[in-house]
Design a protein around this motif. Structure first.
Motif, PDB file in Angstrom:
ATOM      1  N   HIS A  17      11.711 -34.506  -3.659  1.00  0.00           N
ATOM      2  CA  HIS A  17      12.743 -35.256  -3.879  1.00  0.00           C
ATOM      3  C   HIS A  17      13.851 -34.846  -2.597  1.00  0.00           C
ATOM      4  O   HIS A  17      13.789 -34.047  -2.333  1.00  0.00           O
ATOM      5  N   VAL A  18      14.163 -36.255  -2.375  1.00  0.00           N
ATOM      6  CA  VAL A  18      15.470 -36.211  -1.435  1.00  0.00           C
ATOM      7  C   VAL A  18      16.150 -37.482  -1.679  1.00  0.00           C
ATOM      8  O   VAL A  18      15.764 -38.301  -2.275  1.00  0.00           O
ATOM      9  N   SER A  19      17.633 -37.242  -1.617  1.00  0.00           N
ATOM     10  CA  SER A  19      18.447 -38.490  -1.725  1.00  0.00           C
ATOM     11  C   SER A  19      18.282 -39.385  -0.692  1.00  0.00           C
ATOM     12  O   SER A  19      18.257 -39.031   0.642  1.00  0.00           O
ATOM     13  N   ARG A  21      19.506 -42.753   1.202  1.00  0.00           N
ATOM     14  CA  ARG A  21      20.753 -43.743   1.364  1.00  0.00           C
ATOM     15  C   ARG A  21      20.533 -44.964   2.313  1.00  0.00           C
ATOM     16  O   ARG A  21      21.543 -45.713   2.667  1.00  0.00           O
ATOM     17  N   GLN A  73      30.510 -47.005  -0.757  1.00  0.00           N
ATOM     18  CA  GLN A  73      29.140 -46.223  -0.292  1.00  0.00           C
ATOM     19  C   GLN A  73      28.181 -47.371   0.362  1.00  0.00           C
ATOM     20  O   GLN A  73      27.719 -47.980  -0.525  1.00  0.00           O
ATOM     21  N   GLN A  75      25.203 -46.986   0.760  1.00  0.00           N
ATOM     22  CA  GLN A  75      23.921 -47.238   0.158  1.00  0.00           C
ATOM     23  C   GLN A  75      23.841 -48.013  -0.915  1.00  0.00           C
ATOM     24  O   GLN A  75      22.846 -48.388  -1.707  1.00  0.00           O
ATOM     25  N   CYS A 138      19.483 -42.739  -4.901  1.00  0.00           N
ATOM     26  CA  CYS A 138      20.701 -41.771  -4.753  1.00  0.00           C
ATOM     27  C   CYS A 138      21.567 -42.092  -5.936  1.00  0.00           C
ATOM     28  O   CYS A 138      22.001 -42.946  -6.200  1.00  0.00           O
ATOM     29  N   MET A 139      21.966 -40.518  -6.187  1.00  0.00           N
ATOM     30  CA  MET A 139      22.812 -40.761  -7.606  1.00  0.00           C
ATOM     31  C   MET A 139      24.250 -41.007  -6.900  1.00  0.00           C
ATOM     32  O   MET A 139      24.582 -40.516  -5.914  1.00  0.00           O
ATOM     33  N   ILE A 140      25.248 -41.509  -7.816  1.00  0.00           N
ATOM     34  CA  ILE A 140      26.602 -41.907  -7.325  1.00  0.00           C
ATOM     35  C   ILE A 140      27.590 -41.494  -8.287  1.00  0.00           C
ATOM     36  O   ILE A 140      28.010 -42.120  -9.129  1.00  0.00           O
ATOM     37  N   GLY A 141      28.082 -40.218  -8.198  1.00  0.00           N
ATOM     38  CA  GLY A 141      29.130 -39.815  -8.907  1.00  0.00           C
ATOM     39  C   GLY A 141      30.283 -40.441  -8.615  1.00  0.00           C
ATOM     40  O   GLY A 141      31.289 -40.198  -9.666  1.00  0.00           O
ATOM     41  N   ALA A 142      30.525 -40.835  -7.536  1.00  0.00           N
ATOM     42  CA  ALA A 142      31.942 -41.696  -7.172  1.00  0.00           C
ATOM     43  C   ALA A 142      32.021 -42.632  -8.308  1.00  0.00           C
ATOM     44  O   ALA A 142      33.154 -43.565  -8.285  1.00  0.00           O
ATOM     45  N   LYS A 178      15.873 -31.207   0.791  1.00  0.00           N
ATOM     46  CA  LYS A 178      16.805 -30.183   1.387  1.00  0.00           C
ATOM     47  C   LYS A 178      16.451 -28.759   0.371  1.00  0.00           C
ATOM     48  O   LYS A 178      16.342 -28.892  -0.815  1.00  0.00           O
ATOM     49  N   ARG A 180      16.915 -25.443  -1.633  1.00  0.00           N
ATOM     50  CA  ARG A 180      17.573 -25.084  -2.778  1.00  0.00           C
ATOM     51  C   ARG A 180      17.986 -23.717  -2.934  1.00  0.00           C
ATOM     52  O   ARG A 180      17.169 -22.881  -2.068  1.00  0.00           O
TER      53      ARG A 180
HETATM   54  C1  FMN Z   1      25.694 -36.432 -10.507  1.00  0.00           C
HETATM   55  C2  FMN Z   1      25.607 -36.788  -8.958  1.00  0.00           C
HETATM   56  C3  FMN Z   1      26.219 -37.601  -8.289  1.00  0.00           C
HETATM   57  C4  FMN Z   1      26.298 -37.659  -6.717  1.00  0.00           C
HETATM   58  N1  FMN Z   1      27.146 -38.593  -6.194  1.00  0.00           N
HETATM   59  C5  FMN Z   1      26.772 -38.761  -4.932  1.00  0.00           C
HETATM   60  C6  FMN Z   1      27.664 -39.812  -4.213  1.00  0.00           C
HETATM   61  O1  FMN Z   1      28.669 -40.388  -4.621  1.00  0.00           O
HETATM   62  N2  FMN Z   1      27.125 -40.038  -3.136  1.00  0.00           N
HETATM   63  C7  FMN Z   1      25.868 -39.587  -2.437  1.00  0.00           C
HETATM   64  O2  FMN Z   1      25.764 -39.880  -1.288  1.00  0.00           O
HETATM   65  N3  FMN Z   1      25.384 -38.500  -2.996  1.00  0.00           N
HETATM   66  C8  FMN Z   1      25.413 -38.313  -4.230  1.00  0.00           C
HETATM   67  N4  FMN Z   1      24.671 -37.400  -4.947  1.00  0.00           N
HETATM   68  C9  FMN Z   1      23.644 -36.757  -4.134  1.00  0.00           C
HETATM   69  C10 FMN Z   1      23.841 -35.510  -3.653  1.00  0.00           C
HETATM   70  O3  FMN Z   1      24.805 -35.030  -2.798  1.00  0.00           O
HETATM   71  C11 FMN Z   1      22.338 -34.723  -3.328  1.00  0.00           C
HETATM   72  O4  FMN Z   1      21.593 -34.875  -4.707  1.00  0.00           O
HETATM   73  C12 FMN Z   1      22.647 -33.217  -3.106  1.00  0.00           C
HETATM   74  O5  FMN Z   1      23.323 -33.255  -1.852  1.00  0.00           O
HETATM   75  C13 FMN Z   1      21.212 -32.564  -2.615  1.00  0.00           C
HETATM   76  O6  FMN Z   1      20.592 -33.472  -1.690  1.00  0.00           O
HETATM   77  P1  FMN Z   1      19.004 -34.108  -2.124  1.00  0.00           P
HETATM   78  O7  FMN Z   1      19.398 -34.911  -3.188  1.00  0.00           O
HETATM   79  O8  FMN Z   1      18.914 -34.899  -1.040  1.00  0.00           O
HETATM   80  O9  FMN Z   1      18.335 -32.864  -2.235  1.00  0.00           O
HETATM   81  C14 FMN Z   1      25.133 -36.873  -6.026  1.00  0.00           C
HETATM   82  C15 FMN Z   1      24.160 -36.407  -6.834  1.00  0.00           C
HETATM   83  C16 FMN Z   1      24.390 -36.305  -8.381  1.00  0.00           C
HETATM   84  C17 FMN Z   1      23.511 -35.191  -9.237  1.00  0.00           C
END
Ligand code: FMN
Length: 258
Positions: A17-19, A21, A73, A75, A138-142, A178, A180
């Motif tokens: 897993h990686v986020s 974008r 954002q 992405q 990519c998850m977006i908490g925003a 990345k 952990r």
């Molecule tokens: C609930 C949640 C919200 C997140 N919101 C954002 C976001 O708004 N924008 C973003 O670019 N990444 C967001 N992320 C991704 C995290 O930044 C990312 O998972 C973390 O830095 C670890 O990196 P990785 O997923 O590449 O391993 C979010 C992740 C989670 C779980």
């Protein structure tokens, strides 16, 4: 579905897993999206309550508006699909209506936590399902930056709040996962570990993450995790509207339970 992913085990998918974008300009077929959401909702769910709703946002104008509400954002614009995951107790309210029962219980912290946990589980399940077929996520908490406006844009009824968004798309970038925290910082045996032990693990991770960023050629002023987290502490408190919107929706997180 991409062939080269078929042989990967679930654990291999999770470990990779990686986020992501940046996405290629290629759609996700309707059937695949349906499969992912269906697989995602196969998760465990508190008392079979299934307190999560997924809203897909595909109409370009609508996507643009919702993206703007998520600090615009890039992405989100680039993704092939954007899903909003919402904690949802509205269906329980409907059950109560159908049987002429009152449902004040929906306004307590436990109900809210239950719905949040259910929602997070579905979102991660959809994410893993997507990654298993080669999609990037990519998850977006925003999505919680402006919950009142998001609630309006998505037409959220009472007892429904946005939790996070999920960008899906075919990756246009490849990253090393990345690192952990060392497992011993997260996995404790029988009892919570001593602070001194934990600080040693955090210190070790500070070095690991700094080396990771350096190996990626990414410049971060002070890449130590402990320092980055200090900078974040104030930011978490900035989303004051999360609680205010939950209260407005009848998921009263501040009400004292008696
Ligand atoms: C609930 C949640 C919200 C997140 N919101 C954002 C976001 O708004 N924008 C973003 O670019 N990444 C967001 N992320 C991704 C995290 O930044 C990312 O998972 C973390 O830095 C670890 O990196 P990785 O997923 O590449 O391993 C979010 C992740 C989670 C779980």
């Amino acid at each position: 579905m991409t062939d080269n992913n078929h042989h990967r085990s679930t654990i291999e998918v999770m470990e990779a897993h990686v986020s992501v974008r940046r996405f290629r300009d290629e759609p996700i077929g309707h059937d695949l999206l349906e499969t992912l959401i269906e697989a995602g909702t196969r998760d465990s769910t508190s008392s079979n309550m299934q307190a999560c709703t997924v809203i897909s946002i595909t109409v370009p104008e609508h996507r643009k508006r919702v993206a703007e509400l998520c600090s615009d954002q890039a992405q989100i614009h680039a993704s092939a699909a954007f899903l909003a995951f919402c904690a949802d107790m509205h269906r329980l309210e409907l059950c109560a209506q159908m049987h002429d029962v009152t449902c004040d219980e929906l306004g307590n912290t436990e109900a809210f936590v239950t719905a949040l946990v259910d929602t997070a589980l579905v979102m991660e399940n959809v994410a893993v399902a997507a990654e298993s077929v080669g999609l990037g996520i990519c998850m977006i908490g925003a999505l919680r930056n402006q919950p009142f406006e998001v609630g309006e844009a998505l037409g959220l009824p009472r007892h429904v709040v946005p939790v996070a968004g999920l960008c899906l798309g075919w990756p246009a970038e490849v990253h090393e996962p990345k690192p952990r925290l060392p497992l011993d910082a997260v996995w404790h045996r029988e009892r919570y570990r001593d602070d001194d032990d934990l600080k040693r693990s955090i210190d070790a991770y500070d070095g690991i993450i700094a080396a990771f960023y350096e190996s990626q050629g990414r410049h971060v002023d002070d890449p130590r995790w402990s320092k980055v987290m200090c900078n974040l502490l104030g930011k978490v408190a900035q989303r004051a509207d999360t609680g205010r919107f939950a209260n407005k929706q009848g998921l009263n997180v501040q009400r004292a339970e008696g």
